[in-house]
Motif scaffolding. Structure first.
Motif, PDB file in Angstrom:
ATOM      1  N   ILE A 193       0.789  -0.991  -0.042  1.00  0.00           N
ATOM      2  CA  ILE A 193      -0.040  -0.040  -0.084  1.00  0.00           C
ATOM      3  C   ILE A 193       1.135   1.160   0.168  1.00  0.00           C
ATOM      4  O   ILE A 193       0.479   2.303  -0.579  1.00  0.00           O
ATOM      5  N   TYR A 194       2.124   1.387   0.706  1.00  0.00           N
ATOM      6  CA  TYR A 194       2.949   2.316   0.524  1.00  0.00           C
ATOM      7  C   TYR A 194       4.133   2.454  -0.299  1.00  0.00           C
ATOM      8  O   TYR A 194       4.319   3.361  -0.806  1.00  0.00           O
ATOM      9  N   LEU A 195       4.921   1.337  -0.168  1.00  0.00           N
ATOM     10  CA  LEU A 195       6.240   1.269  -0.888  1.00  0.00           C
ATOM     11  C   LEU A 195       6.044   1.120  -2.339  1.00  0.00           C
ATOM     12  O   LEU A 195       6.593   2.207  -3.054  1.00  0.00           O
ATOM     13  N   TRP A 196       5.164   0.129  -2.778  1.00  0.00           N
ATOM     14  CA  TRP A 196       4.862   0.193  -4.245  1.00  0.00           C
ATOM     15  C   TRP A 196       4.564   1.432  -4.760  1.00  0.00           C
ATOM     16  O   TRP A 196       5.421   1.878  -5.840  1.00  0.00           O
ATOM     17  N   PRO A 197       3.418   1.993  -4.584  1.00  0.00           N
ATOM     18  CA  PRO A 197       2.955   3.275  -5.084  1.00  0.00           C
ATOM     19  C   PRO A 197       4.153   4.174  -5.202  1.00  0.00           C
ATOM     20  O   PRO A 197       4.311   5.038  -5.947  1.00  0.00           O
ATOM     21  N   VAL A 198       4.823   4.367  -4.037  1.00  0.00           N
ATOM     22  CA  VAL A 198       6.059   5.379  -4.145  1.00  0.00           C
ATOM     23  C   VAL A 198       6.924   5.369  -4.888  1.00  0.00           C
ATOM     24  O   VAL A 198       7.457   6.101  -5.711  1.00  0.00           O
ATOM     25  N   LEU A 199       7.291   3.711  -5.084  1.00  0.00           N
ATOM     26  CA  LEU A 199       8.515   3.488  -6.025  1.00  0.00           C
ATOM     27  C   LEU A 199       8.110   3.644  -7.391  1.00  0.00           C
ATOM     28  O   LEU A 199       8.572   4.440  -8.095  1.00  0.00           O
ATOM     29  N   LEU A 200       6.882   3.516  -7.742  1.00  0.00           N
ATOM     30  CA  LEU A 200       6.225   3.730  -9.094  1.00  0.00           C
ATOM     31  C   LEU A 200       6.259   5.226  -9.412  1.00  0.00           C
ATOM     32  O   LEU A 200       6.525   5.648 -10.493  1.00  0.00           O
ATOM     33  N   CYS A 201       5.856   6.114  -8.279  1.00  0.00           N
ATOM     34  CA  CYS A 201       5.852   7.585  -8.454  1.00  0.00           C
ATOM     35  C   CYS A 201       7.506   8.069  -8.977  1.00  0.00           C
ATOM     36  O   CYS A 201       7.750   8.932  -9.815  1.00  0.00           O
ATOM     37  N   CYS A 202       8.187   7.397  -8.131  1.00  0.00           N
ATOM     38  CA  CYS A 202       9.800   7.710  -8.433  1.00  0.00           C
ATOM     39  C   CYS A 202      10.271   7.335  -9.807  1.00  0.00           C
ATOM     40  O   CYS A 202      11.147   7.845 -10.273  1.00  0.00           O
ATOM     41  N   THR A 203       9.613   6.205 -10.483  1.00  0.00           N
ATOM     42  CA  THR A 203       9.999   5.807 -11.510  1.00  0.00           C
ATOM     43  C   THR A 203       9.643   7.111 -12.642  1.00  0.00           C
ATOM     44  O   THR A 203      10.236   6.945 -13.951  1.00  0.00           O
ATOM     45  N   THR A 204       8.748   7.956 -12.299  1.00  0.00           N
ATOM     46  CA  THR A 204       8.202   8.969 -13.278  1.00  0.00           C
ATOM     47  C   THR A 204       9.301  10.178 -12.928  1.00  0.00           C
ATOM     48  O   THR A 204       8.963  11.059 -14.067  1.00  0.00           O
TER      49      THR A 204
END
Length: 141
Positions: A36-47
């Motif tokens: 819920i927290y890490l995956w979405p943040v990491l995906l945001c970071c890839t942008t």
């Protein structure tokens, strides 16, 4: 297919359980923090690199439409992340975990696939696909 799905799911579950020894997180806490927290943040970071390239290109007046569309695409990630966090805005980790578990059960029933496969598709497959897309966009622009 079921054997492979179950094997991968068990392997990833063991990884989450191993975080208890390393970080002191139980299975529910590790699931919530990562999914819920890490995956979405990491995906945001890839942008972020895409946004950076787009801003530079727009300032240089290169392919304005393309880079503007890509900026909007990149804005989708934080918007979806906020939506996910609002959806799982329960006061305790256990309640967040339970809500996520129930959501995954509901999806497995709607899609007529196993709970384990829904988990793998959303938290592994989708993450890999979106990360790959973002890397490809970055390389191609």
């Amino acid at each position: 297919m079921i054997y492979i799905t179950d094997s991968i799911f068990r392997l990833l579950s063991r990884f989450l359980l191993s975080l208890e020894k390393i970080l002191g997180w139980d299975y529910e806490k590790a699931s919530v923090y990562i999914c819920i927290y890490l995956w979405p943040v990491l995906l945001c970071c890839t942008t972020i690199p895409i946004v950076w390239k787009c801003i530079i290109a727009i300032k240089a007046m290169k392919c304005l439409l393309l880079h503007s569309v890509l900026l909007v695409y990149c804005l989708v990630y934080p918007c979806v992340t906020i939506k996910i966090w609002r959806h799982y805005n329960q006061p305790t980790i256990v309640e967040k975990y339970d809500k996520c578990y129930n959501d995954l059960i509901t999806l497995s029933e709607k899609w007529r696939i196993s709970y384990e496969l829904v988990n793998l598709l959303l938290f592994v497959g989708l993450f890999i696909i979106l990360t790959t897309i973002n890397i490809c966009i970055y390389v191609l622009i």
